[in-house]
Design a protein around this motif. Sequence first.
Motif, short mmCIF file in Angstrom:
data_model
loop_
_atom_site.label_atom_id
_atom_site.label_comp_id
_atom_site.label_asym_id
_atom_site.label_seq_id
_atom_site.Cartn_x
_atom_site.Cartn_y
_atom_site.Cartn_z
N THR A 138 0.81 -1.22 0.00
CA THR A 138 0.00 0.00 0.00
C THR A 138 0.84 1.27 0.00
N GLY A 139 2.13 1.14 0.32
CA GLY A 139 3.01 2.31 0.30
C GLY A 139 3.77 2.49 -0.99
N ALA A 140 3.45 1.67 -2.00
CA ALA A 140 4.26 1.69 -3.22
C ALA A 140 3.44 1.90 -4.49
N ILE A 141 2.27 2.48 -4.37
CA ILE A 141 1.45 2.71 -5.57
C ILE A 141 2.19 3.60 -6.56
N HIS A 142 2.97 4.54 -6.06
CA HIS A 142 3.69 5.44 -6.97
C HIS A 142 4.74 4.70 -7.80
N SER A 162 7.51 -2.20 1.37
CA SER A 162 8.12 -0.96 1.85
C SER A 162 8.59 -1.11 3.30
N ASP A 163 9.75 -0.52 3.60
CA ASP A 163 10.20 -0.51 4.98
C ASP A 163 9.87 0.80 5.67
N ASN A 164 9.35 1.75 4.90
CA ASN A 164 8.98 3.05 5.47
C ASN A 164 7.90 3.67 4.60
N TYR A 187 -3.33 8.46 5.67
CA TYR A 187 -3.13 7.03 5.49
C TYR A 187 -2.61 6.42 6.80
N GLY A 188 -2.83 5.12 6.95
CA GLY A 188 -2.28 4.42 8.09
C GLY A 188 -3.07 4.60 9.37
N CYS A 189 -2.58 3.96 10.44
CA CYS A 189 -3.31 3.98 11.71
C CYS A 189 -2.33 3.76 12.86
N ASN A 190 -2.56 4.48 13.96
CA ASN A 190 -1.73 4.34 15.16
C ASN A 190 -2.44 3.60 16.29
#
Length: 469
Positions: A138-142, A162-164, A187-190
């Motif tokens: 989900t972090g690599a769509i670009h 992705s690692d970040n 994006y994301g959740c804590n």
Amino acid sequence: MVNETRRISPDEVAAEISACEKVRAEISKIFESAPTYYIETFGCQQNEADSQRLAGICRLCGYVPTRNIKEAKLILFNTCAIREHAEKKALSIIGETKHIKEKDSRVIIGIGGCMVSQKRRADKIKNSNPYVNFTFDTGAIHSVPSLILGAVRGQKRKFILSDNFGIAEGIPFHNETPYKAWLSIMYGCNNFCSYCIVPYVRGRERSRRPEDILAEARQLIEAGAKDITLLGQNVNSYGRDLGGMGIASLMREICKIEGDFRLRFMTSHPKDASDELIAAMAEEEKIVKHFHLPVQSGSNRVLDAMNRKYTREKYLSIIKKLKAAVPDVSITSDIIVAFPGETDEEFEETLSLLSEVRYDMIFSFIYSPREGTPAAALDCQIDRAVANDRYSRLLALQDEITAERNARFVGRTMKVLCEEVSKTDPGMMTGRGNTPRPVHFAGDESLIGQFVNVKITKSDLFSLSGEIV
């Protein structure tokens, strides 16, 4: 403390955009006419928004859309990992593409989304599905333009984890229904609810800059958007990593944009549902009077085991404030049945909460263990027969409440956005107003994308019906 959100550099995004031109040049050598792409999306609205980015990339690469997967030369799956059923369904459909690839080796198959953001799933795809060209989390769509380019050129298969996680601005997007738009604001959740896989597959919370959101909102409105939904795993916490504007102020700024449109938002976490957000809903005419506020359980012990960070009493106090500020508000929720260790008495507490709140509608699920989450390791899983019985009882009670809540609209005139031809009657149109329930009325396709005033003449469990006035 404000956390610094990683932002993909404009140069990196520009390099990916330029890769689209290279794809266009390569496929012109392979195909006599523009090849087709097919995207299948599983899961939530955030995935729908991500798929709009994927569609924008495909088009920029020179592909044209098709609704027939068997005709496609580029097949992309945007997957979900929230429940086991979603993963199994995706894997089954992905497996069927093997035969498509066997008939035409030029077909490219890529898999993205939450499912392949888990290393075990990405590895299984890599080892068990050799016909898949690439996966991307989900972090690599670009990165998809480069992935497509490599596949077109016959390069080695790639599997990105992705690692970040970061934020990439400037990715093209294509909205097939320009009058209705998803707008991701974060994006994301804590929160790390004990049953939920989202923080592990979408990363930590990261907010888009207000100026980028407002620019995209203007672009959508200028393109004809009349119904915009702000998206995030927890939209209520928007802006905390920026140290500035919060969700309420952001919505007020969007409402200042000229145009006849309305604004929604989801999904909210009760621990962050602020008085400012409730006030914005009450005061801003463009904000739809619908608040989706997942409760998950009516039991304090279960809520604590879920790591939800609020109590039943706190939740009900928010509902009380909401109803006082917006008297006719439509409230919906998510509820999990048979969380590990849930007793009969604790389930009854959930039923009593439904009776007290009186939701317009709920999205309910039987607990599904997700590998890697704390709840999956608990040894007090609920027997399936017990879970099914509780689920049936929950739905039966909510059906009674929903019928009552829907009936309040009969006799009223409602501003409805006409969205599509009814799936059951070609002479009827379907749209939505302030209520989350669809509204059916006689009309034709010329009304699609337009607001109409509909007098509600009938309600049932799943919809409202009326006539244009």
